[in-house]
Design an enzyme around this catalytic site. Structure first.
Site, short mmCIF file in Angstrom:
data_model
loop_
_atom_site.label_atom_id
_atom_site.label_comp_id
_atom_site.label_asym_id
_atom_site.label_seq_id
_atom_site.Cartn_x
_atom_site.Cartn_y
_atom_site.Cartn_z
N LEU A 97 97.96 6.89 102.74
CA LEU A 97 98.92 6.13 103.53
C LEU A 97 98.27 5.48 104.75
CD1 LEU A 97 102.17 8.29 103.45
CD2 LEU A 97 101.94 5.91 102.76
N ASP A 112 85.23 13.03 114.09
CA ASP A 112 85.77 14.29 113.60
C ASP A 112 86.97 14.65 114.48
OD1 ASP A 112 86.43 16.80 112.75
OD2 ASP A 112 84.47 17.72 113.16
N SER A 158 103.96 14.59 108.66
CA SER A 158 104.05 15.98 108.23
C SER A 158 104.14 15.99 106.71
CB SER A 158 105.25 16.66 108.89
OG SER A 158 105.36 18.01 108.51
N TYR A 215 98.32 24.65 103.21
CA TYR A 215 98.79 23.33 103.66
C TYR A 215 100.12 23.38 104.42
CZ TYR A 215 100.37 18.44 102.94
OH TYR A 215 100.82 17.16 103.10
N LYS A 223 101.61 21.99 108.30
CA LYS A 223 102.59 20.92 108.39
C LYS A 223 103.88 21.39 109.07
CE LYS A 223 100.29 17.54 106.57
NZ LYS A 223 99.93 16.37 107.42
N SER A 283 97.73 8.65 95.41
CA SER A 283 96.60 8.44 96.31
C SER A 283 95.40 9.20 95.75
CB SER A 283 96.92 8.95 97.72
OG SER A 283 97.03 10.37 97.72
#
EC number: 1.1.1.102
Length: 320
Positions: free
Chosen positions: A19, A89, A166, A180, A184, A213
């Site tokens: 994105l 970074d 998020s 993950y 988030k 993606s």
């Protein structure tokens, strides 16, 4: 504060893929007086992205490409140029400080920031390495935390639109996303606090569902079958479509943004002490209350049964 693509200085983290890359294309193709700075760790990927965006735009407009362009953000700055990159970074606070010092020196402090950096390694908890666990917090939380803090320090009086990405898993965490979803969810909490503290900012939070993606393709290689079962037959939408949905929602004034109806429904069921800023909020609350009474208890019983059944049948795969 109205969302517009034109007349901005926009900083996009995670801008070399997914994105972030799609938004960089959107700003470059649909705005004429906007400066775009994309940031990620890999300088080679950033340069490839800048060249791809520029060449695609020339092909679309049937104009001649200007050849080699110095896209790296550095002095002296070409005032005619609109697309730049800066390798950084973002999980390292000192590196983010250097980024903002460079932006300040070049008079390119952003008016909009899109925090798109992130990625998942969907595995069962026992199957994750220590490196993968740390990477989850580094790229999904610390990248946003560090950038948001530097922006807050740099823009103490000016208006700024901070757009944080998020995930729908922040609203509904489930098996396979232990690396993950917690990061988030931390982003969701950070957004709620920043909305209270940064009164000169407009702060939007995007909760994307599945979209096509490079990262999504890689995730499918390690995603456990039980995770796919709970997710259901949710097809990933094209990345450009997700980008257009988000931009349209932001322009409409929404600050809790979803790319599909499922995300909107899940937020309705996520009753808590945070203000909701999505479309049709009263309807969302009513839907959430009714769902939590009539649907959620039965769904969770069924979900728990499926998970236990899967583990019984796949006892030898608990660490995969």
């Amino acid at each position: 504060m109205k969302f517009t693509l034109e007349d901005q200085v926009v900083l996009i983290t995670g801008g070399s893929q997914g994105l972030g890359k799609e938004f960089a294309k959107k700003y470059y193709n649909e705005a004429e007086n906007t400066k775009i700075i994309i940031v990620s760790r890999s300088e080679a990927r950033l340069l490839d992205t800048c060249n791809e965006i520029r060449i695609e735009a020339h092909l679309r407009r049937e104009t001649t490409d200007e050849g080699q362009v110095q896209h790296k953000l550095a002095a002296p700055l070409d005032l005619e140029q609109r697309l730049f990159y800066y390798p950084c970074d973002l999980s390292c606070y000192e590196s983010v400080e250097c980024l903002f010092n460079a932006l300040r020196d070049l008079d390119l402090l952003p008016t909009q920031t899109l925090c798109c950096a992130g990625g998942a390694v969907p595995k069962l908890f026992r199957g994750l390495s220590g490196h993968e666990l740390n990477l989850g917090m580094d790229i999904n939380y610390k990248t946003t935390l560090n950038v948001a803090h530097q922006i807050a320090l740099a823009e103490q009086t000016k208006e700024h639109h901070l757009i944080i990405f998020s995930s729908a898993t922040a609203l509904y965490p489930f098996v396979g996303y232990s690396q993950y979803a917690p990061a988030k969810a931390a982003i969701k909490s950070l957004v709620a606090i920043l909305r209270q503290e940064l009164t000169n900012f407009r702060i939007s939070c995007v909760y994307p569902g599945n979209f096509e993606s490079e990262g999504f393709t890689v995730e499918q290689l390690t995603k456990p079958e039980i995770t796919k079962l709970i997710e259901g037959p949710s097809d990933a939408i094209p990345c450009k479509q997700a980008c257009d949905i988000i931009a349209k929602s932001l322009a409409r004034g929404d600050d809790d943004v979803f790319t599909d109806f499922v995300g909107w429904m899940i937020m309705g069921m996520d009753l808590g002490l945070t203000a909701k800023k999505s479309r049709f909020v009263p309807l969302q609350w009513i839907f959430g209350v009714l769902s939590n009474i009539l649907v959620v208890p039965f769904y969770m019983v069924g979900c728990s049964w499926y998970i236990r059944k899967w583990f019984r049948e796949n006892d030898g795969k608990k660490a995969n």
